[in-house]
Design a protein around this motif. Structure first.
Motif, short mmCIF file in Angstrom:
data_model
loop_
_atom_site.label_atom_id
_atom_site.label_comp_id
_atom_site.label_asym_id
_atom_site.label_seq_id
_atom_site.Cartn_x
_atom_site.Cartn_y
_atom_site.Cartn_z
N UNK A 107 0.83 -1.20 0.00
CA UNK A 107 0.00 0.00 0.00
C UNK A 107 0.87 1.26 0.00
N UNK A 108 1.98 1.25 0.70
CA UNK A 108 2.89 2.40 0.66
C UNK A 108 3.37 2.65 -0.77
N UNK A 109 3.72 1.59 -1.46
CA UNK A 109 4.19 1.72 -2.84
C UNK A 109 3.06 2.21 -3.75
N UNK A 110 1.86 1.69 -3.55
CA UNK A 110 0.72 2.12 -4.35
C UNK A 110 0.44 3.61 -4.19
N UNK A 111 0.63 4.12 -2.99
CA UNK A 111 0.44 5.54 -2.75
C UNK A 111 1.56 6.35 -3.37
N UNK A 112 2.79 5.96 -3.08
CA UNK A 112 3.94 6.75 -3.52
C UNK A 112 4.13 6.72 -5.03
N UNK A 113 3.92 5.57 -5.64
CA UNK A 113 4.19 5.42 -7.08
C UNK A 113 2.99 5.80 -7.94
N UNK A 114 1.79 5.47 -7.47
CA UNK A 114 0.62 5.62 -8.34
C UNK A 114 -0.46 6.54 -7.78
N UNK A 115 -0.28 7.04 -6.58
CA UNK A 115 -1.22 8.01 -6.04
C UNK A 115 -2.61 7.48 -5.81
N UNK A 116 -2.74 6.21 -5.41
CA UNK A 116 -4.08 5.69 -5.15
C UNK A 116 -4.74 6.50 -4.03
N UNK A 117 -6.06 6.64 -4.11
CA UNK A 117 -6.78 7.50 -3.17
C UNK A 117 -7.60 6.72 -2.16
N UNK A 118 -7.81 5.42 -2.40
CA UNK A 118 -8.59 4.61 -1.45
C UNK A 118 -8.30 3.14 -1.70
N UNK A 119 -8.42 2.37 -0.64
CA UNK A 119 -8.24 0.92 -0.72
C UNK A 119 -9.29 0.25 0.16
N UNK A 120 -9.55 -1.00 -0.14
CA UNK A 120 -10.47 -1.77 0.71
C UNK A 120 -9.86 -3.14 0.96
N UNK A 121 -10.13 -3.66 2.15
CA UNK A 121 -9.68 -5.01 2.49
C UNK A 121 -10.77 -5.74 3.26
N UNK A 122 -10.49 -6.97 3.64
CA UNK A 122 -11.52 -7.82 4.21
C UNK A 122 -11.95 -7.34 5.60
N UNK A 123 -13.13 -7.72 5.97
CA UNK A 123 -13.63 -7.49 7.33
C UNK A 123 -12.76 -8.21 8.34
N UNK A 124 -13.02 -7.98 9.62
CA UNK A 124 -12.38 -8.76 10.68
C UNK A 124 -12.81 -10.21 10.60
N UNK A 167 2.12 7.27 9.03
CA UNK A 167 0.95 6.68 8.39
C UNK A 167 1.09 6.66 6.87
N UNK A 168 0.38 5.72 6.27
CA UNK A 168 0.19 5.70 4.82
C UNK A 168 -1.03 6.56 4.53
N UNK A 169 -0.88 7.59 3.71
CA UNK A 169 -1.98 8.54 3.50
C UNK A 169 -3.00 8.02 2.49
N UNK A 170 -3.44 6.81 2.71
CA UNK A 170 -4.52 6.20 1.92
C UNK A 170 -5.53 5.61 2.90
N UNK A 171 -6.75 6.10 2.92
CA UNK A 171 -7.73 5.47 3.81
C UNK A 171 -8.09 4.07 3.34
N UNK A 172 -8.16 3.17 4.30
CA UNK A 172 -8.55 1.79 4.03
C UNK A 172 -9.95 1.56 4.60
N UNK A 173 -10.84 1.01 3.78
CA UNK A 173 -12.21 0.76 4.18
C UNK A 173 -12.44 -0.74 4.29
N UNK A 217 -10.14 11.85 3.07
CA UNK A 217 -8.84 12.52 3.12
C UNK A 217 -8.97 14.03 3.20
N UNK A 218 -10.04 14.57 2.63
CA UNK A 218 -10.22 16.03 2.66
C UNK A 218 -10.66 16.53 4.04
N UNK A 219 -11.23 15.64 4.84
CA UNK A 219 -11.78 16.04 6.14
C UNK A 219 -10.86 15.63 7.29
#
Length: 514
Positions: free
Chosen positions: A144-161, A195-201, A309-311
């Protein structure tokens, strides 16, 4: 600024090795039809083997503004071999969910970057731009750090608990949305620098009452908003109209959440449309009605990430409170999350307890920062203070049960819940008088009209976190050789009991010295 948001996120695989006859394109087309019917915008995440197939490319191009398109970052044989690596999946399984081959963390950090680069470059060749949203059942901090730094992704999602489902364990995390630590994808960071500046949902819309320990009770391990949940056994979930009505009402109509009320629906195409259609059309209809009444918004994953991210510059406090029980058996559940900790307050059979509590520490490293996962299963976790699922010795979750100092169980009556700024307040009328729980970003405070205590029930004698107590005021834990702790500002720890002082228990999660 709280917003109530639903994401329709479908991800598409190009193959289903367990059922070669399954129509994998139909669920995607049908989901797009539903989105258009109700004037929704949704998110389609393409696995690499779907990305390179013409039929999925055509769906994306025909959908136009209805779809936001990104990547589902599970590894498949064509992608792995395209970057010159050897596919380690099972024979005849060009997609294999086992962690050592099917997840990014199954590859070295350098290999992860090669795989990401190839997927992104191929996506751009096809659609003319780099995707800004990604998802996977399992993501890792390096990727995810690479995805943010290299490609500027704005959001990610992963599995529930979940603990162990399909070999994926994500346990002890924020269950809604957060900015992860650069060292641990499941831990919210406490500072901007770490922190990685990409919110994960978190995906799937988990039942806040029953999901946590469901398989201890009825043999299944999924009760979520997934449209097919329930058709394979168990109770509740996205297949059940009664459960869907209850879940949407509790999650959105109450005005609760502090910073965000969130859920994701839609389902991977490998379930097939016949399974998905049993739940998704009804959910879409109900969500449209609630949108039209102004009770929620339907956004894409990218729109949600940009707003977040804006808020919020750091992970805000959030809560999910279910004050009713869809089975009408009197259960209530309040989950509170901050950047420092999570806690679950549970009411069951007229008694109140702490069912779960985990500390978030941005320096606690995930297992796959420098090495790949070598087995079929992977684990991402945080630091346990109390784990009602894993530490249970029976069929129900272990708990820290609220009692009088004389050892009598306290019976709960009327419950009130409110939120103010970043805090959640839960007040009970009880056999011991009025009792109030205050959950705030750095501490928990319990106030009562008489002396109270918490006593452990239903727990194993041996748990996987070593605990030592200093002067009755500080608990020092060691978990996986990592030391952490919490302090009691008011109250005392005496053996397996936490007692109030002057009718107050106050626990400090700030991690600050002194």
């Amino acid at each position: 600024m709280r917003r109530a948001i639903v994401n329709f996120i479908q991800f598409a695989r190009g193959v289903e090795p367990r059922d070669a006859e399954l129509d994998l394109v139909k669920p995607v087309r049908k989901t797009v039809e539903l989105l258009k019917k109700y004037d929704f915008r949704g998110t389609l995440l393409l696995q690499y083997d779907a990305l390179i197939k013409q039929e999925y490319q055509d769906i994306v191009k025909e959908a136009g503004e209805t779809l936001e398109t990104g990547l589902w970052l599970e590894m498949v044989q064509p992608l792995v071999e395209d970057v010159g690596l050897c596919w380690r999946g099972r024979r005849k399984f060009s997609w294999d969910w086992h962690s050592h081959c099917g997840t990014l963390c199954g590859y070295s950090p350098a290999e992860r970057k090669l795989l990401i680069d190839r997927a992104f470059s191929r996506f751009k060749e096809i659609f003319g731009y780099f995707p800004k949203v990604v998802g996977a059942w399992v993501l890792d901090a390096v990727s995810l750090s690479y995805l943010k730094d290299r490609y500027g992704v704005v959001a990610a999602c992963n599995c529930k608990e979940q603990w162990g489902t399909d070999g994926y364990t994500l346990w002890g995390g924020n269950g809604i949305a957060y900015y992860p630590s650069k060292k641990n994808i499941l831990s919210p960071a406490q500072t901007r620098e770490t922190q990685i500046d990409v919110p994960v949902f978190r995906m799937l819309g988990a039942d806040p009452v029953y999901q946590y320990d469901i398989f201890l009770k009825d043999g299944t391990d999924v009760v979520t908003l997934e449209p097919s949940t329930g058709i394979f056994g168990g109770e509740g979930g996205g297949f059940s109209r009664a459960w869907v009505d209850w879940y949407l009402k509790e999650n959105y109509c109450s005005g609760r959440g502090i910073s965000i009320a969130y859920a994701q629906t839609a389902q991977e195409n490998s379930f097939g449309w016949e399974a998905i259609r049993m739940g998704l059309p009804y959910q879409a209809e109900k969500i449209a009605e609630m949108r039209d009444r102004g009770e929620l918004e339907v956004l894409t994953l990218g729109e949600t990430g940009k707003w977040y991210s804006s808020v919020y510059q750091l992970t805000p406090a959030a809560a999910q409170a279910a004050l009713t029980d869809w089975k009408e058996e009197g259960r209530k559940s309040v989950w509170y999350y901050s950047s420092r900790y999570r806690v679950n307050l549970m009411v069951e059979q007229g008694e109140v307890s702490i069912r779960d509590c985990y500390i978030f520490d941005e320096n606690y490293p995930e297992r796959y920062l420098t090495e790949e996962c070598k087995g079929e299963s992977c684990v991402f976790d945080n630091l346990p203070v109390w784990d009602g699922l894993r530490w249970s010795d029976g069929k129900c979750a272990a708990k820290l049960l609220l009692k009088t100092v004389a050892g009598e169980k306290i019976r709960i009556g009327q419950t009130e819940y409110r939120e103010e700024n970043e805090s959640a307040y839960v007040t009970f009328d009880s056999s011991a008088g009025k009792i109030e729980f205050i959950f705030s970003p750095k501490d928990i405070k319990i106030q009562a009209q008489q002396e109270i205590c918490f006593e452990r029930e239903g727990a194993k004698e041996q748990i996987d976190a070593e605990v030592s107590v200093v002067n009755g005021k500080e608990a020092i834990f060691t978990y996986r050789k990592y030391r952490y702790g919490l302090k009691l500002v008011r109250g005392r720890i005496e053996g397996k009991v936490i007692r109030s002082e002057n009718r107050v228990i106050e626990v400090d999660f700030s991690g600050e010295k002194g």
